[in-house]
Design a protein around this motif. Sequence first.
Motif, mmCIF file in Angstrom:
data_model
loop_
_atom_site.group_PDB
_atom_site.id
_atom_site.type_symbol
_atom_site.label_atom_id
_atom_site.label_comp_id
_atom_site.label_asym_id
_atom_site.label_seq_id
_atom_site.Cartn_x
_atom_site.Cartn_y
_atom_site.Cartn_z
ATOM 1 N N GLY A 20 0.776 -1.126 -0.099
ATOM 2 C CA GLY A 20 -0.125 0.003 0.089
ATOM 3 C C GLY A 20 0.952 1.356 0.077
ATOM 4 O O GLY A 20 2.108 1.188 0.277
ATOM 5 N N VAL A 32 -2.951 2.949 2.443
ATOM 6 C CA VAL A 32 -4.193 2.667 1.588
ATOM 7 C C VAL A 32 -3.750 1.656 0.419
ATOM 8 O O VAL A 32 -2.540 1.782 -0.360
ATOM 9 C CB VAL A 32 -4.878 3.711 0.910
ATOM 10 C CG1 VAL A 32 -5.887 3.544 -0.041
ATOM 11 C CG2 VAL A 32 -5.220 4.729 2.223
ATOM 12 N N ARG A 33 -4.617 0.546 0.515
ATOM 13 C CA ARG A 33 -4.280 -0.389 -0.795
ATOM 14 C C ARG A 33 -5.734 -0.331 -1.539
ATOM 15 O O ARG A 33 -6.834 -0.565 -0.839
ATOM 16 C CB ARG A 33 -3.916 -1.575 -0.508
ATOM 17 C CG ARG A 33 -3.676 -2.512 -1.497
ATOM 18 C CD ARG A 33 -3.052 -3.847 -1.170
ATOM 19 N NE ARG A 33 -4.169 -4.507 -0.582
ATOM 20 C CZ ARG A 33 -4.376 -5.785 -0.143
ATOM 21 N NH1 ARG A 33 -3.163 -6.527 -0.164
ATOM 22 N NH2 ARG A 33 -5.338 -6.340 0.217
ATOM 23 N N ARG A 34 -5.763 -0.429 -2.925
ATOM 24 C CA ARG A 34 -6.853 -0.525 -3.708
ATOM 25 C C ARG A 34 -7.258 -2.110 -3.996
ATOM 26 O O ARG A 34 -6.109 -2.792 -4.124
ATOM 27 C CB ARG A 34 -6.746 0.005 -5.139
ATOM 28 C CG ARG A 34 -6.295 1.317 -5.238
ATOM 29 C CD ARG A 34 -7.479 2.344 -4.810
ATOM 30 N NE ARG A 34 -7.124 3.758 -4.897
ATOM 31 C CZ ARG A 34 -7.903 4.612 -4.795
ATOM 32 N NH1 ARG A 34 -9.215 4.314 -4.436
ATOM 33 N NH2 ARG A 34 -7.395 5.818 -4.741
ATOM 34 N N THR A 35 -8.536 -2.325 -3.759
ATOM 35 C CA THR A 35 -8.831 -3.753 -4.022
ATOM 36 C C THR A 35 -9.983 -3.915 -5.153
ATOM 37 O O THR A 35 -10.425 -3.158 -5.475
ATOM 38 C CB THR A 35 -9.053 -4.498 -2.550
ATOM 39 O OG1 THR A 35 -10.330 -3.740 -2.089
ATOM 40 C CG2 THR A 35 -8.134 -4.299 -1.521
ATOM 41 N N ILE A 40 -15.272 -1.227 1.981
ATOM 42 C CA ILE A 40 -14.136 -0.650 2.462
ATOM 43 C C ILE A 40 -13.916 -1.256 3.772
ATOM 44 O O ILE A 40 -14.619 -1.407 4.485
ATOM 45 C CB ILE A 40 -14.397 1.052 2.771
ATOM 46 C CG1 ILE A 40 -14.674 1.910 1.441
ATOM 47 C CG2 ILE A 40 -13.229 1.785 3.199
ATOM 48 C CD1 ILE A 40 -15.213 3.249 1.948
ATOM 49 N N THR A 78 -11.566 -0.178 -1.171
ATOM 50 C CA THR A 78 -9.876 0.104 -0.626
ATOM 51 C C THR A 78 -9.894 -0.628 0.710
ATOM 52 O O THR A 78 -10.922 -0.621 1.605
ATOM 53 C CB THR A 78 -9.913 1.656 -0.113
ATOM 54 O OG1 THR A 78 -11.005 2.073 0.452
ATOM 55 C CG2 THR A 78 -9.889 2.591 -1.660
ATOM 56 N N ASP A 79 -8.770 -0.864 1.119
ATOM 57 C CA ASP A 79 -8.080 -1.257 2.319
ATOM 58 C C ASP A 79 -7.449 -0.382 3.071
ATOM 59 O O ASP A 79 -6.717 0.255 2.730
ATOM 60 C CB ASP A 79 -7.438 -2.698 2.406
ATOM 61 C CG ASP A 79 -8.296 -3.747 2.045
ATOM 62 O OD1 ASP A 79 -9.580 -3.857 2.277
ATOM 63 O OD2 ASP A 79 -7.773 -4.983 1.823
ATOM 64 N N HIS A 107 -4.536 10.807 -0.070
ATOM 65 C CA HIS A 107 -4.602 9.465 -0.680
ATOM 66 C C HIS A 107 -5.705 9.657 -1.759
ATOM 67 O O HIS A 107 -5.849 8.650 -2.536
ATOM 68 C CB HIS A 107 -5.012 8.247 0.451
ATOM 69 C CG HIS A 107 -3.742 7.844 1.281
ATOM 70 N ND1 HIS A 107 -2.867 7.093 0.558
ATOM 71 C CD2 HIS A 107 -3.390 7.954 2.310
ATOM 72 C CE1 HIS A 107 -1.994 6.622 1.365
ATOM 73 N NE2 HIS A 107 -2.284 7.112 2.703
ATOM 74 N N ILE A 109 -9.056 9.326 -1.747
ATOM 75 C CA ILE A 109 -10.116 8.300 -1.192
ATOM 76 C C ILE A 109 -11.248 9.061 -1.074
ATOM 77 O O ILE A 109 -12.318 8.308 -0.988
ATOM 78 C CB ILE A 109 -9.555 7.199 -0.527
ATOM 79 C CG1 ILE A 109 -9.196 7.828 1.005
ATOM 80 C CG2 ILE A 109 -8.522 6.481 -1.147
ATOM 81 C CD1 ILE A 109 -9.103 6.739 1.900
#
Length: 114
Positions: A20, A32-35, A40, A78-79, A107, A109
């Motif tokens: 992330g 933050v990591r996109r999934t 969320i 997002t995580d 970020h 988001i």
Amino acid sequence: MKRFPSIKQNQEFQQIYRTGRSCANRQLVMYVRRTDRPGIRIGISVSKKVGNSVVRHRLTRLIRESFRLHLDALQTGTDIVVVARAAAKESDYNTIERAFLHLCGLHHILKESK
């Protein structure tokens, strides 16, 4: 009562730390990591260096409440992992909320920041 969308497994925390993006301010660090998941999820980490268990749980509750109140304003898929810093120990809710929203803006988001 609905379950809170949280990250609990150490393996998931480590994966987000590795893959992330991170941004920080005085009170918090956010990874933050996109999934591909539709929702969320959030993980909150407060070290023993920050304070005793009462202080750590208070900070956890403040961060979780900031996340819950602004859940509709965050992009899905997002995580998020939030790490509290020692400077957050004596912060009130408004300071934690501002720090959380500031990092969400960095970020990109927040839905308004598109």
